[in-house]
Design an enzyme around this catalytic site. Structure first.
Site, PDB file in Angstrom:
ATOM      1  N   ALA A 157      28.893  20.049  34.625  1.00 22.93           N
ATOM      2  CA  ALA A 157      27.936  20.246  36.458  1.00 22.93           C
ATOM      3  C   ALA A 157      27.235  19.323  36.867  1.00 22.93           C
ATOM      4  O   ALA A 157      26.195  19.583  35.721  1.00 22.93           O
ATOM      5  CB  ALA A 157      27.780  21.659  36.634  1.00 22.93           C
ATOM      6  N   LYS A 158      26.835  20.156  37.406  1.00 30.29           N
ATOM      7  CA  LYS A 158      25.219  19.425  38.195  1.00 30.29           C
ATOM      8  C   LYS A 158      24.950  21.035  39.567  1.00 30.29           C
ATOM      9  O   LYS A 158      25.839  20.953  40.078  1.00 30.29           O
ATOM     10  CB  LYS A 158      25.440  18.162  38.768  1.00 30.29           C
ATOM     11  CG  LYS A 158      23.926  17.612  38.444  1.00 30.29           C
ATOM     12  CD  LYS A 158      23.361  17.372  37.276  1.00 30.29           C
ATOM     13  CE  LYS A 158      21.840  16.634  36.899  1.00 30.29           C
ATOM     14  NZ  LYS A 158      21.483  16.205  35.918  1.00 30.29           N
ATOM     15  N   GLY A 159      23.431  20.797  39.840  1.00 25.91           N
ATOM     16  CA  GLY A 159      23.731  21.626  40.927  1.00 25.91           C
ATOM     17  C   GLY A 159      22.060  20.658  41.524  1.00 25.91           C
ATOM     18  O   GLY A 159      21.645  20.173  41.000  1.00 25.91           O
TER      19      GLY A 159
END
Ligand code: NAD
Length: 467
Positions: A157-159
């Protein structure tokens, strides 16, 4: 796909690449139109020097390497389609009152969960003015392959938030961090998705995120990693990515008969990853002959003292004004500084078709994510440069984030030697698995690493019955 075919594909990209994209500071997707749109800008404006960036986006870079590996693995098209796309993409508005006038500024926040076949989603949160969905998507996918390559029980994931933290007061940064967490907490949690620091965020930001999550769910230290030691962070986390870079360098050095104590190296981007890698390389006896940050670059034959430079930066100094006796050079010329090892540790796409030919090193160990475009990768392979790719080389951070999560779930703290030793075991094992695969296939390490990661994700997803 043969090695030759891989190279040909990258070369086709060279000719297919359009003109270089606008540089930072030029009109881009977030440039204000002046037509009454919400003010997304950070409070104080001060132009950063425009870095020369790639002809392709981070997303195109990751997609290119996925495509190469999928072809070699003869993945079915329907399976590849699932693996190419994200499981969930969340985009939220982050409205925050900034400055003395109390005007509301609206930032955009993103959390992309790419693939969770192997475990909870895991990946950093980036605060940077150029963050957009395309970049976050690319970085989320990269995390899926990275966690699989080092064999952690996580997905990817990444944000990010499109804000420049350097232009905000601490209380404003806190307000943005808390507001972002309020908007995305429903898709997070220790068994769902666990954020960590990335560019522009640090242990303090993780502390605010944990505190905000705790208001809604009760004290939950395992909901983010990279926290301060005082809040159940792990010893060794801050140095982990740089340490991992150096641990894989030590293994790769053996393969090309390079003595670490006589190694001359260059670091592009003296931030968390770059500074720790530099200090640990220096501890092995290596000499840093060139270094840069967003302010500029310096180079000197006799070496820049990495410890003293780290202290200077910690006190708020910039690389460019470190020591008057050291020559300041054009950041573009840093790539041409003669060295054994070049460590890119800034942003994606900094080594591209227009500057790769100038590189003057024997080995590149990628601390940054996607620093090298496929065209540049082909040029460097032609020049005989050994590349230890990002998905392997910079995995140390997520490995120690995993250790932090394990410690939080057990409420039992390990000491720093235990953390560093276990990190070394995992990084060395992963290096040799990738290097052996590369040898078997007669390819460079990057396609071999992607193959290994994709294979593991496919196995988990099909065993679960997801695909
Ligand atoms: P950071 O914000 O601490 O450091 C980034 C550094 O790059 C800063 O010194 C900045 O001044 C410099 N920089 C920015 N633009 C530059 C330019 N044009 N030329 C030269 N230097 C420039 O970030 P970080 O956490 O050290 O991350 C660096 C890279 O490593 C990123 O690509 C990140 O995604 C990747 N990474 C970080 C971690 C981690 O644990 N921090 C883990 C894996 C990968």
């Amino acid at each position: 796909m043969s090695d030759k075919a891989t190279e040909e594909r990258a070369r086709e990209d060279v000719s297919a690449d359009g003109p270089a994209v606008p540089q930072k500071g030029e009109a881009g997707p977030h440039a204000g139109s002046g037509h009454g749109e919400p003010d997304k800008s950070a409070k104080k404006t001060e132009e950063a020097p425009a870095p020369r960036r790639a002809e392709v986006s981070n997303y195109e870079i990751v997609e290119h390497w996925f495509g190469v590996a999928a072809e070699r693995l003869e993945l079915r098209d329907d399976v590849a389609a699932v693996l190419r796309s994200s499981y969930r993409e969340v985009q939220v508005q982050v409205p925050v009152k900034l400055g003395d006038d109390g005007k509301v500024h609206v930032f955009s926040g993103y959390r992309v969960q790419h693939n969770g076949a192997r475990g909870p989603y895991k990946g950093g949160i980036r605060f940077h003015p150029e963050v957009d969905l395309d970049e976050v998507r690319a970085l989320a996918e990269l995390m899926t392959w990275k966690t699989a390559i080092v064999n952690l029980p996580y997905g990817g994931a990444k944000g990010g938030v499109n804000v420049d933290p350097g232009k905000l007061e601490s209380h404003e940064l806190q307000a943005i961090s808390r507001s972002f967490m309020d908007k995305i907490e429903k898709v997070l949690g220790p068994t769902r998705d666990i954020p960590a620091p990335d560019v522009g965020t640090n242990a303090q930001v993780m502390a605010w995120l944990m505190d905000e999550y705790g208001k809604l769910h009760g004290h939950t230290p395992a909901c983010v990693t990279g926290k301060p030691i005082a809040l159940e962070g792990s010893y060794g986390r801050e140095a982990a990515t740089g340490r991992g870079v150096v641990q894989v360098f030590q293994e790769a050095a053996k393969a090309i008969d390079l003595d670490p104590s006589g190694t001359r190296f260059v670091v592009q981007g003296f931030g968390n990853v770059g500074a720790w890698a530099a200090r640990l390389m220096q501890a092995l006896g290596a000499t840093m002959v060139g270094v840069s940050d967003a302010s500029g670059a310096i180079a000197i034959e006799g070496g820049v003292d990495a410890e003293k430079l780290a202290e200077h930066v910690r006190e708020g100094g910039k690389v460019a004004d470190f020591d008057g006796s050291i020559e300041e050079i054009d950041p573009d010329d840093l790539l041409a500084v003669e060295c054994d090892v070049f460590i890119p540790a800034a942003l994606g796409g900094m080594i591209h078709r227009d500057n790769a030919e100038r590189m003057n090193c024997r080995m590149m160990v990628e601390g940054a994510n996607s620093p090298t475009t496929p065209s540049a990768d082909a040029i460097l392979n032609d020049k005989g440069v050994t590349i230890v790719p990002d998905v392997l080389a910079n995995a140390g951070g997520v490995v120690v984030s995993y250790f932090e999560w394990v410690q939080n779930l057990q409420h039992f703290r390990w000491n720093e030697d235990q953390v560093n030793d276990r990190l070394g075991e995992i990084m060395r094992r992963a290096f040799h698995e990738v290097a052996n695969r590369a040898k078997e296939n007669d390819t460079p390490m990057r396609p071999a690493a992607y193959e290994l990661g994709i294979e593991r994700v496919v196995e988990a997803a099909s065993t679960r019955g997801y695909i």
